[in-house]
Design a protein around this motif. Structure first.
Motif, PDB file in Angstrom:
ATOM      1  N   THR A  19      35.437  50.389  25.927  1.00 49.64           N
ATOM      2  CA  THR A  19      36.285  49.887  27.015  1.00 49.64           C
ATOM      3  C   THR A  19      37.097  48.689  26.520  1.00 49.64           C
ATOM      4  OG1 THR A  19      34.673  50.590  28.654  1.00 49.64           O
ATOM      5  CG2 THR A  19      36.293  48.961  29.358  1.00 49.64           C
ATOM      6  N   LEU A  20      38.393  48.691  26.846  1.00 46.40           N
ATOM      7  CA  LEU A  20      39.287  47.611  26.440  1.00 46.40           C
ATOM      8  C   LEU A  20      39.589  46.706  27.615  1.00 46.40           C
ATOM      9  CD1 LEU A  20      41.836  49.694  24.309  1.00 46.40           C
ATOM     10  CD2 LEU A  20      39.673  48.670  23.592  1.00 46.40           C
ATOM     11  N   ASN A  21      39.360  45.420  27.464  1.00 42.85           N
ATOM     12  CA  ASN A  21      39.736  44.445  28.482  1.00 42.85           C
ATOM     13  C   ASN A  21      41.007  43.732  28.023  1.00 42.85           C
ATOM     14  OD1 ASN A  21      37.480  44.998  30.068  1.00 42.85           O
ATOM     15  ND2 ASN A  21      36.205  43.547  28.965  1.00 42.85           N
ATOM     16  N   VAL A  22      42.074  43.940  28.780  1.00 39.14           N
ATOM     17  CA  VAL A  22      43.351  43.335  28.434  1.00 39.14           C
ATOM     18  C   VAL A  22      44.156  43.145  29.703  1.00 39.14           C
ATOM     19  CG1 VAL A  22      44.369  45.609  27.965  1.00 39.14           C
ATOM     20  CG2 VAL A  22      45.409  43.564  26.979  1.00 39.14           C
ATOM     21  N   ASP A  51      53.752  47.712  27.527  1.00 38.49           N
ATOM     22  CA  ASP A  51      54.515  48.669  28.332  1.00 38.49           C
ATOM     23  C   ASP A  51      53.660  49.855  28.756  1.00 38.49           C
ATOM     24  OD1 ASP A  51      56.734  47.106  28.184  1.00 38.49           O
ATOM     25  OD2 ASP A  51      57.711  48.232  26.575  1.00 38.49           O
ATOM     26  N   GLY A  52      52.856  50.399  27.831  1.00 38.36           N
ATOM     27  CA  GLY A  52      52.020  51.549  28.148  1.00 38.36           C
ATOM     28  C   GLY A  52      50.860  51.209  29.047  1.00 38.36           C
ATOM     29  N   PHE A  79      41.899  57.537  26.556  1.00 38.64           N
ATOM     30  CA  PHE A  79      41.974  57.973  27.947  1.00 38.64           C
ATOM     31  C   PHE A  79      43.346  57.677  28.553  1.00 38.64           C
ATOM     32  CE2 PHE A  79      37.377  58.100  27.707  1.00 38.64           C
ATOM     33  CZ  PHE A  79      37.022  59.081  28.615  1.00 38.64           C
ATOM     34  N   THR A  80      43.989  56.637  28.097  1.00 35.58           N
ATOM     35  CA  THR A  80      45.249  56.205  28.694  1.00 35.58           C
ATOM     36  C   THR A  80      46.317  56.036  27.633  1.00 35.58           C
ATOM     37  OG1 THR A  80      44.569  53.895  28.504  1.00 35.58           O
ATOM     38  CG2 THR A  80      44.118  54.982  30.590  1.00 35.58           C
ATOM     39  N   LYS A 129      41.409  52.421  33.649  1.00 34.66           N
ATOM     40  CA  LYS A 129      41.118  51.365  32.677  1.00 34.66           C
ATOM     41  C   LYS A 129      41.247  51.920  31.264  1.00 34.66           C
ATOM     42  CE  LYS A 129      37.844  47.602  31.958  1.00 34.66           C
ATOM     43  NZ  LYS A 129      38.828  46.588  32.340  1.00 34.66           N
ATOM     44  N   PRO A 130      41.910  51.184  30.348  1.00 36.90           N
ATOM     45  CA  PRO A 130      42.088  51.689  28.985  1.00 36.90           C
ATOM     46  C   PRO A 130      40.744  51.814  28.265  1.00 36.90           C
ATOM     47  CG  PRO A 130      42.859  49.421  29.168  1.00 36.90           C
ATOM     48  CD  PRO A 130      42.590  49.893  30.547  1.00 36.90           C
TER      49      PRO A 130
END
Length: 353
Positions: A349-352, A323-324, A295-296, A331-332
């Motif tokens: 879903t990525l939590n970072v 950077d990205g 998505f991102t 949300k990534p």
């Protein structure tokens, strides 16, 4: 037989095959709140749904406060034209204007309706406007059409506020063929608000899975496209399955993930962080992971296998780049499209941080 009674029975007559007919995709347009003494314009798309060419001979309105522009050339069978109606809001209160479009055939006129309410000040919407797109403020800068099936027509509203000292005529630019946009009112006074309605027609989407594009919010028609006016649009089109077969009647694959949320932790001084997710086919037929998309920006992945026999497992490694991720508007996440009828779409879903 009187002409007014003929319309109800025409559908049963063979004569319909050769009749000329003008239709509109939208016969009633509600403008909502319109500012006093601020003319608004709307477009009606009219189509020749008959088999012979026709032309518009005249257009009549029920008041002199509505001006009309219409195509002067012949409209061929299957072709469309635009009828533009401009309403001069010189009287307070509700309005309901009728527009009759006459053609060179013998049918009754196509009747269109324009309605709304003229007010001194537009009512504020109960939303915040945290994003600035060019000279306008909005409640979002990223919109998502989720779980769309082929043939669906979906809409999302974007609230707009004019924080300048000039009258705005907001316009959405660079729309792909599957998106249309309307802004009401067409003019927004300083300090006032409006709504942009973004309409998705999924029939024009070519591929299932994730489709992303950028459209741009201009202050006035003819405004220049710029990065600071960008409104990103994401659409997830689901694959089609044979609805005649139930899960109990057919041997189907079934996808199982170790988790649909992956905690990657903190970047800190690191430029990238990574993690892994295990994927297993617990069904009775081959699992096909047909599409994997991000998505991102700022996310990369590797998937060892995309086709899994029953009982087989594989591993997906996911790497996020600082950077990205910092430039991402949402949300990534990772989108997976599969041939599992119960889980055609999986979102990780990525939590970072």
């Amino acid at each position: 037989m009187k002409r007014k009674n003929m319309v109800s029975v025409l559908c049963a007559l063979p004569l319909l095959l050769s009749a000329q007919q003008l239709t509109s995709s939208k016969e009633v347009i509600d403008c909502g709140q319109v500012i006093y003494r601020n003319p608004i314009s709307v477009n009606y798309v009219v189509k020749n749904s008959g088999v012979k060419p026709l032309s518009i001979s005249k257009v009549l309105t029920n008041c002199g406060c509505a001006a009309v522009e219409y195509p002067l050339k012949v409209i061929a069978s299957g072709d469309s034209g635009v009828v533009k109606v401009t309403f001069d809001a010189k009287q307070m209160g509700h309005f309901n204007k009728q527009i009759g479009i006459y053609t060179n055939d013998s049918q009754p006129p196509l009747m269109l309706t324009l309605k709304g309410v003229v007010v001194n000040n537009l009512s504020e919407f109960p939303v915040n406007y945290p994003f600035r797109l060019g000279d306008l403020m909005t409640d979002v800068n990223n919109i998502e059409f989720d779980d769309i099936n082929h043939g669906d027509i979906a809409q999302i509203k974007v609230h707009i506020k004019n924080g300048t000292e000039k009258i705005a005529q907001p316009t959405l630019m660079h729309l792909p063929v599957y998106l249309k946009a309307e802004v009401y009112p067409s003019k927004i006074a300083p300090g006032h608000t409006g709504v942009a309605t973004i309409t998705l027609d999924s029939r024009f989407l070519r591929d299932y899975g994730l489709t992303q594009t950028s459209i741009y919010l201009g202050f006035v028609p003819g405004d220049q496209v710029a990065e600071n006016k960008e409104l990103s649009v994401s659409t997830v089109l689901l694959p089609e399955f044979n609805k005649s077969l139930s899960v109990s009647e057919a041997k189907s694959p079934h996808i199982k993930l170790s988790s649909t949320t992956l905690d990657l932790g903190l970047f800190g001084n690191k430029k990238k962080v990574s993690g892994k997710i295990t994927i297993e086919n617990t069904g009775q037929a081959e699992l096909d992971i047909e599409n994997v998309q991000m998505f991102t920006q700022g996310v990369r992945l590797s998937l060892k296998k995309t086709k899994l026999a029953p009982g087989v497992m594989t591993e997906m490694k996911i790497t996020a780049f600082a950077d990205g991720i910092k430039r991402a508007r949402s949300k990534p996440r990772i989108l997976m499209i599969t041939n599992d009828p119960e889980n055609p779409k999986i979102v990780v879903t990525l939590n970072v941080k």
